[in-house]
Motif scaffolding. Structure first.
Motif, PDB file in Angstrom:
ATOM      1  N   UNK A  78       0.838  -1.204   0.000  1.00 11.32           N
ATOM      2  CA  UNK A  78       0.000   0.000   0.000  1.00 11.32           C
ATOM      3  C   UNK A  78       0.868   1.246   0.000  1.00 11.32           C
ATOM      4  N   UNK A  79       1.911   1.239   0.840  1.00  7.71           N
ATOM      5  CA  UNK A  79       2.780   2.408   0.919  1.00  7.71           C
ATOM      6  C   UNK A  79       3.473   2.640  -0.418  1.00  7.71           C
ATOM      7  N   UNK A  80       4.029   1.591  -0.992  1.00  7.17           N
ATOM      8  CA  UNK A  80       4.742   1.759  -2.263  1.00  7.17           C
ATOM      9  C   UNK A  80       3.794   2.263  -3.341  1.00  7.17           C
ATOM     10  N   UNK A  81       2.663   1.619  -3.460  1.00  8.96           N
ATOM     11  CA  UNK A  81       1.706   1.999  -4.502  1.00  8.96           C
ATOM     12  C   UNK A  81       1.220   3.435  -4.293  1.00  8.96           C
ATOM     13  N   UNK A  82       0.959   3.775  -3.040  1.00 11.37           N
ATOM     14  CA  UNK A  82       0.482   5.124  -2.740  1.00 11.37           C
ATOM     15  C   UNK A  82       1.521   6.169  -3.103  1.00 11.37           C
ATOM     16  N   UNK A  83       2.769   5.937  -2.667  1.00  9.54           N
ATOM     17  CA  UNK A  83       3.818   6.936  -2.924  1.00  9.54           C
ATOM     18  C   UNK A  83       4.009   7.130  -4.421  1.00  9.54           C
ATOM     19  N   UNK A  84       4.063   6.027  -5.154  1.00  8.96           N
ATOM     20  CA  UNK A  84       4.350   6.146  -6.585  1.00  8.96           C
ATOM     21  C   UNK A  84       3.195   6.787  -7.341  1.00  8.96           C
ATOM     22  N   UNK A  85       1.989   6.366  -7.081  1.00  9.02           N
ATOM     23  CA  UNK A  85       0.876   6.875  -7.889  1.00  9.02           C
ATOM     24  C   UNK A  85       0.362   8.224  -7.408  1.00  9.02           C
ATOM     25  N   UNK A  86       0.156   8.385  -6.114  1.00  5.69           N
ATOM     26  CA  UNK A  86      -0.458   9.612  -5.635  1.00  5.69           C
ATOM     27  C   UNK A  86       0.405  10.834  -5.904  1.00  5.69           C
ATOM     28  N   UNK A  87       1.728  10.674  -5.784  1.00  2.00           N
ATOM     29  CA  UNK A  87       2.606  11.808  -6.032  1.00  2.00           C
ATOM     30  C   UNK A  87       2.552  12.205  -7.506  1.00  2.00           C
ATOM     31  N   UNK A  88       2.436  11.208  -8.342  1.00  2.23           N
ATOM     32  CA  UNK A  88       2.388  11.446  -9.790  1.00  2.23           C
ATOM     33  C   UNK A  88       1.142  12.260 -10.147  1.00  2.23           C
ATOM     34  N   UNK A  89       0.009  11.814  -9.631  1.00  3.78           N
ATOM     35  CA  UNK A  89      -1.240  12.525  -9.894  1.00  3.78           C
ATOM     36  C   UNK A  89      -1.134  13.957  -9.364  1.00  3.78           C
ATOM     37  N   UNK A  90      -0.608  14.071  -8.146  1.00  4.46           N
ATOM     38  CA  UNK A  90      -0.522  15.390  -7.526  1.00  4.46           C
ATOM     39  C   UNK A  90       0.368  16.313  -8.351  1.00  4.46           C
ATOM     40  N   UNK A 181       9.783  14.141 -13.760  1.00  6.06           N
ATOM     41  CA  UNK A 181       9.128  13.773 -12.512  1.00  6.06           C
ATOM     42  C   UNK A 181      10.007  12.849 -11.681  1.00  6.06           C
ATOM     43  N   UNK A 182      10.488  11.788 -12.323  1.00  2.39           N
ATOM     44  CA  UNK A 182      11.233  10.796 -11.524  1.00  2.39           C
ATOM     45  C   UNK A 182      12.602  11.293 -11.095  1.00  2.39           C
ATOM     46  N   UNK A 183      13.252  12.073 -11.979  1.00  3.39           N
ATOM     47  CA  UNK A 183      14.637  12.456 -11.670  1.00  3.39           C
ATOM     48  C   UNK A 183      14.710  13.756 -10.870  1.00  3.39           C
ATOM     49  N   UNK A 184      13.781  14.670 -11.140  1.00  8.10           N
ATOM     50  CA  UNK A 184      13.871  15.979 -10.491  1.00  8.10           C
ATOM     51  C   UNK A 184      12.866  16.129  -9.347  1.00  8.10           C
ATOM     52  N   UNK A 185      11.601  15.887  -9.669  1.00 14.59           N
ATOM     53  CA  UNK A 185      10.553  16.166  -8.682  1.00 14.59           C
ATOM     54  C   UNK A 185      10.512  15.121  -7.569  1.00 14.59           C
ATOM     55  N   UNK A 186      10.434  13.851  -7.954  1.00 18.01           N
ATOM     56  CA  UNK A 186      10.237  12.811  -6.939  1.00 18.01           C
ATOM     57  C   UNK A 186      11.281  12.867  -5.824  1.00 18.01           C
ATOM     58  N   UNK A 187      12.563  13.019  -6.182  1.00 21.78           N
ATOM     59  CA  UNK A 187      13.558  13.135  -5.102  1.00 21.78           C
ATOM     60  C   UNK A 187      13.307  14.355  -4.215  1.00 21.78           C
ATOM     61  N   UNK A 188      12.804  15.420  -4.799  1.00 24.57           N
ATOM     62  CA  UNK A 188      12.530  16.609  -3.992  1.00 24.57           C
ATOM     63  C   UNK A 188      11.354  16.406  -3.047  1.00 24.57           C
ATOM     64  N   UNK A 189      10.537  15.419  -3.359  1.00 21.85           N
ATOM     65  CA  UNK A 189       9.353  15.170  -2.534  1.00 21.85           C
ATOM     66  C   UNK A 189       9.674  14.357  -1.285  1.00 21.85           C
TER      67      UNK A 189
END
Lengths: 273, 415, 287
Positions: A78-90, A181-189
């Motif tokens: 749940x945690x993995x799926x939530x982090x990957x998908x919800x951040x993307x949508x957001x 998203x994956x290289x710049x934003x996600x790490x910043x999140x």
């Protein structure tokens, strides 16, 4: 802060208050380690002879390891799926808030927070079972979907504060939206991911209502659900019941002992933002 | 800070991947041991240990079949939830309750009337269950054990009070209660924190009236609780005077322990409580007698119902295995074991209850002085137990009877 | 640029569709069924507004609303007062601050259901025993068995757990206040009480708003504690709306009827949330 002396009245009150927090846990441990005879002498006193066999009995009775495994799988995925998908949508919503469609999506998702679960409860039971989702996979899925409302709210607030220049620079370097998203934003999140991850983990691990109404196969039962299911069979043996409770609480408590600082700061960071 | 987070997330991913690899798809893998698993759903928790032993024996004889016992609390809610999901278990063991009637009438249970195993069971019990079906010649459930809803008493304390014979009339019972109270004993040990235990008293007191007729008349508006239940309410108010100081604070499980340890002379419970009481104190000397609801001994009957019946949902994919297990349970040897361990009465031909504790019910069964549970005929969704519990708290007879009437009408009106 | 647009759409659409399928669609279904007489199985017909009319005449439902609100409002106030006090305590000069912070947050990580079971035992056994030996009459009984007090038992358990989270949020808020501000005020000779109301509280008002809204919303959903401790009893004194919908909807075979109840509940929640946000935000601005 000035180097004032310890504020003793506050110190005493805080210490007494913490005893109120710790007492039920102490009680759980002592009862879990006693036998009925020792209970009859004193419920609160620490037992002279420790009955560790309560635990092995409870493990056998409730099929503890199966439930533990189920809870762990549900929580982790749940945690993995939530982090990957919800951040993307957001991210997508946050960067397009000036467009009507995305603005609508944002309010659509966030306003769902106000829909009380009971209105969904009855139909979702039918729907998940009709689609063969009345199992662990279905639960993971639902947690990730139902968390979206709150998480979008948290993520979008945070992403808005990330300067767009970073992305623009990456775009000039030829990076696509996904890569950005994956290289710049996600790490910043990372800080906000920690917040969302911790809150999601606590929710998925401790939730009782969804497993209660959704799961059909008792081999899928989670730790809280198992405690409920065995309530009737525990009824005359509190020692067994409490050793089972203790084991169900223990994994989180142990994790908390090691990661306490990190968990608390994770929770607060999301809020202060 | 960032470093630790990465390690933790990395660790979590590795951990989760490895668990998922290790376990494979075993979370859904019922057939990992190549046995046919049948789910056996029981609505009672008291008999779980006995079932477990019976299952063990069955599995020994049938190594290809594994029986998985499920017995959750609030089992009828769970069962109805699963009906909503179209996900009924392979086999159900439950009481002859409103829920069972509902299930039977909605056509989700297999009609077993043509099956030979029906012959193992006393026809009177089959007929009793049948009465509630829409389809009158079907047999959806096979009665296995029946119960007696009356009074359990502590024989030693009873004798110490100088009492010899169990009370045959309501006044005699009250006299005994008075005597107990005078001797400083708790006359009746109530466990009303669990609302359903109040229904044991209610059913006992209301047993003198023809319960099915009342329900029919009530629904047809020919009678009301106010008209018919006035004396019942009075008697309940009388009984509650002979409780202990925390009648509503003690739950059923705690009550069994307390009664086993010598709290209370009388205990308004069904025979199903006896195994748990004995577990808490094997040395306690127990006896039972039918609740004397009136002052006319010939009118007083034992409230008895089908405590356990077996039914096979039509949706099962393992009908052959279910029937094998069913046949096994209905054999004399197993039925006797169940009857003995659960202090129950058997519906199986030639199986008798010989436990001296239950001597007090023998006469009622032998002479047919038996009546059904009044609440068996209440409409589904009518929350009688909580209303009765509320009555024990507020002790307001008029308000209670009015509420029973109003709630009943509303529930019927919603259907 | 078009590709970027496309990418954004792919990022959102699947999630939104899933959200619709598993959240909005069942909610719409619930609304749909509320106009039928469906039991959750078998055939059904439309009955119009009958279910809604019946809910308004249902004492049991009305009582569930009263209980739920009584419980939620009381618990929200208690939780916020205590967590603010504890946060102030933890923010002052004491020994072992981190240790105590850890202890006070602990309840938040525990399962509500299991905590309910543990407290159920405390109410049934520990407190009456203490009450008897100390000759305190009000403690000598299980408060969960008293229809006038049972809800307080549930308030205690809910508060015990929820204070943890709110304390941490308030503490975070307090730590954003720089000590310079206090130093300035102590030179002015402002007392502690005035200092709190004129400096501290306005600065953490946003936290107060969030905490009040979230806490009230959570407590209006109370379910686990009821399942663990009272099962709605004694009488019907602790039946919460969530519990009633679950219990009546499944076991009572009143799927459609309780769906109507849930729709009404939804409307009530929305109204309450709007009112609450309006009031609290206005306060914030005024301060």
């Amino acid at each position: 802060m000035n180097k004032a002396k310890t504020n003793w009245p506050v110190q005493i009150l805080i210490t007494l208050g913490s005893l109120l927090i710790l007492f039920p846990l102490y009680l759980t441990i002592t009862i879990a380690l006693k036998d009925p005879q020792q209970m009859a002498q004193s419920i609160i006193a620490w037992p002279k002879h420790l009955h560790w066999e309560n635990f092995s009995q409870a493990i056998q009775m409730t099929n503890f390891f199966q439930a533990f495994k189920n809870s762990a799988i549900i929580t982790i995925f749940t945690v993995i799926l939530t982090l990957l998908t919800n951040s993307l949508v957001a991210y997508s919503v946050a960067r397009n808030m000036h467009k009507k469609f995305y603005k609508f999506l944002y309010y659509y998702l966030v306003s769902a927070m106000f829909i009380p679960f009971p209105i969904i409860m009855l139909p979702i039971v039918k729907q998940t079972s009709a689609w063969g989702m009345d199992n662990i996979v279905g639960l993971i899925f639902l947690y990730a979907v139902y968390g979206l409302s709150f998480n979008i709210f948290v993520y979008v607030g945070y992403i808005k504060s990330i300067p767009k220049e970073l992305e623009e620079a990456a775009m000039i370097d030829g990076a696509g939206t996904w890569k950005i998203f994956w290289k710049v934003i996600f790490p910043l999140l990372t800080p906000i991911n920690a917040t969302v991850g911790i809150l999601t983990a606590l929710w998925a691990w401790n939730d009782f209502m969804l497993p209660l109404i959704l799961l059909s196969d008792k081999n899928d039962a989670t730790l809280p659900l198992v405690q409920y299911v065995f309530q009737g069979q525990f009824s005359t043996n509190y020692n067994l019941a409490f050793s089972s409770y203790l084991m169900a609480l223990a994994p989180m408590i142990i994790l908390y002992l090691f990661l306490q600082k990190w968990i608390i700061s994770g929770v607060t960071k999301g809020a202060v933002k | 800070m960032k470093g630790t987070l990465k390690t933790i997330i990395g660790g979590a991913i590795v951990l989760s991947l490895s668990t998922s690899l290790l376990t494979g798809c075993s979370s859904s893998g019922k057939s990992s041991d190549e046995k046919t698993h049948i789910e056996f759903f029981s609505s009672k928790t008291e008999n779980a240990a006995t079932y477990k032993e019976l299952i063990k024996e069955f599995e020994k004889k049938n190594p290809k079949i594994a029986v998985d016992l499920t017995s959750p609390p609030d089992a009828e809610t769970v069962l109805k939830t699963r009906l909503t999901k179209n996900d009924l278990p392979d086999m159900v063991a439950m009481g002859d309750s409103t829920t069972f009637t509902d299930l039977s009438n909605s056509g989700v249970m297999t009609d077993l009337s043509s099956d030979d195993i029906v012959k193992n069971i006393q026809p009177t019990y089959i007929d009793r269950v049948k009465k509630d079906y829409n389809k009158h010649d079907a047999v959806y459930g096979l009665p296995y054990a029946t119960n007696g809803n009356g009074v359990i008493y502590n024989k030693d304390k009873f004798a110490a009070l100088g009492l010899k014979d169990t009370p045959k009339t309501f006044d005699e019972f009250i006299a005994d209660l008075k005597k107990a109270q005078g001797a400083g004993e708790i006359p009746i040990y109530f466990t009303l924190k669990d609302a359903w235990t109040g229904m044991v008293a209610m059913n006992s007191v209301a047993s003198s009236m023809a319960p099915d007729q009342f329900s029919k008349d009530k629904t047809d508006k020919k009678t009301t609780f106010k008209d018919s239940y006035s004396t019942v309410a009075d008697k309940l108010l009388t009984l509650i005077q002979y409780g202990h100081k925390d009648n509503l604070g003690v739950a059923y499980g705690d009550g069994n322990i307390a009664f086993a340890k010598g709290k209370g002379v009388f205990y308004l419970q069904g025979n199903w409580a006896i195994p748990d009481i004995l577990k808490a104190n094997p040395n306690v000397k127990l006896g039972v007698f039918p609740f004397p609801a009136t002052n006319d001994p010939s009118q007083n009957k034992l409230v008895s119902g089908v405590d356990v019946l077996f039914a096979i949902p039509t949706s099962t994919k393992h009908k052959a295995e279910d029937e094998k297990f069913l046949k096994f349970l209905l054999q004399k040897e197993q039925a006797q074991k169940y009857t003995d361990e659960q202090s129950a009465f058997s519906a199986v031909n030639g199986v008798f209850q010989n436990n001296p504790i239950l001597e007090g019910y023998k006469d009622s069964f032998a002479t047919g002085k038996i009546t059904s549970y009044p609440d068996h005929f209440y409409p589904a969704g009518f929350n009688a137990a909580n209303i009765v519990q509320g009555f024990f708290i507020k002790k307001d007879k008029d308000a209670f009877l009015t509420k029973m009437d109003n709630e009943w009408d509303k529930v019927v009106n919603r259907k | 640029m078009n590709r970027r647009k496309y990418a954004f759409l792919i990022m959102t659409l699947p999630a939104v569709l899933l959200f619709f399928t598993f959240h909005t669609y069942p909610a719409l279904q619930g609304i749909f069924y509320s106009f039928t007489d469906w039991h959750g199985y078998g055939p059904w017909t439309f009955v119009g507004l009958k279910n809604y009319i019946n809910v308004f005449q249902d004492d049991r439902a009305l009582h569930a609303y009263l209980f739920t609100f009584k419980f939620a409002i009381t618990t929200t106030i208690i939780v916020n007062v205590f967590s603010l006090l504890i946060a102030l305590g933890l923010n002052s000069k004491i020994k072992g601050r981190n240790f105590f912070r850890g202890v006070y947050f602990l309840p938040n990580i525990l399962s509500v259901l299991i905590v309910g079971f543990i407290f159920n035992y405390i109410f049934a056994h520990i407190l009456p025993q203490m009450g008897n030996s100390l000759h305190l009459k009000f403690l000598a009984k299980n408060i969960l068995g008293d229809p006038n007090l049972a809800w307080i038992g549930i308030v205690i358990v809910a508060a015990w757990q929820s204070i943890a989270f709110n304390t941490i949020l308030y503490l975070a808020g307090l730590q954003t206040i720089s000590s310079d501000i206090y130093e300035a005020s102590s030179i002015d000779g402002a007392g502690k009480w005035r200092e709190f109301w004129s400096i501290t509280f306005p600065l953490i008002a946003p936290f107060f708003t969030i905490n009040m809204v979230l806490a009230l919303k959570n407590f209006l959903m109370v379910f686990d504690q009821i399942m663990a401790m009272t099962g709605g009893g004694p009488g019907e004194s602790t039946e919460s709306i969530s519990y009633l919908i679950y219990n009546g909807g499944f076991s009572g075979g009143e799927f459609a009827y309780q769906s109507a109840n849930a729709v009404i509940y939804f409307i009530v929640i929305v109204l309450v949330s709007i009112i609450q946000l309006r009031i609290l935000q206005r306060r914030e601005v005024e301060m």
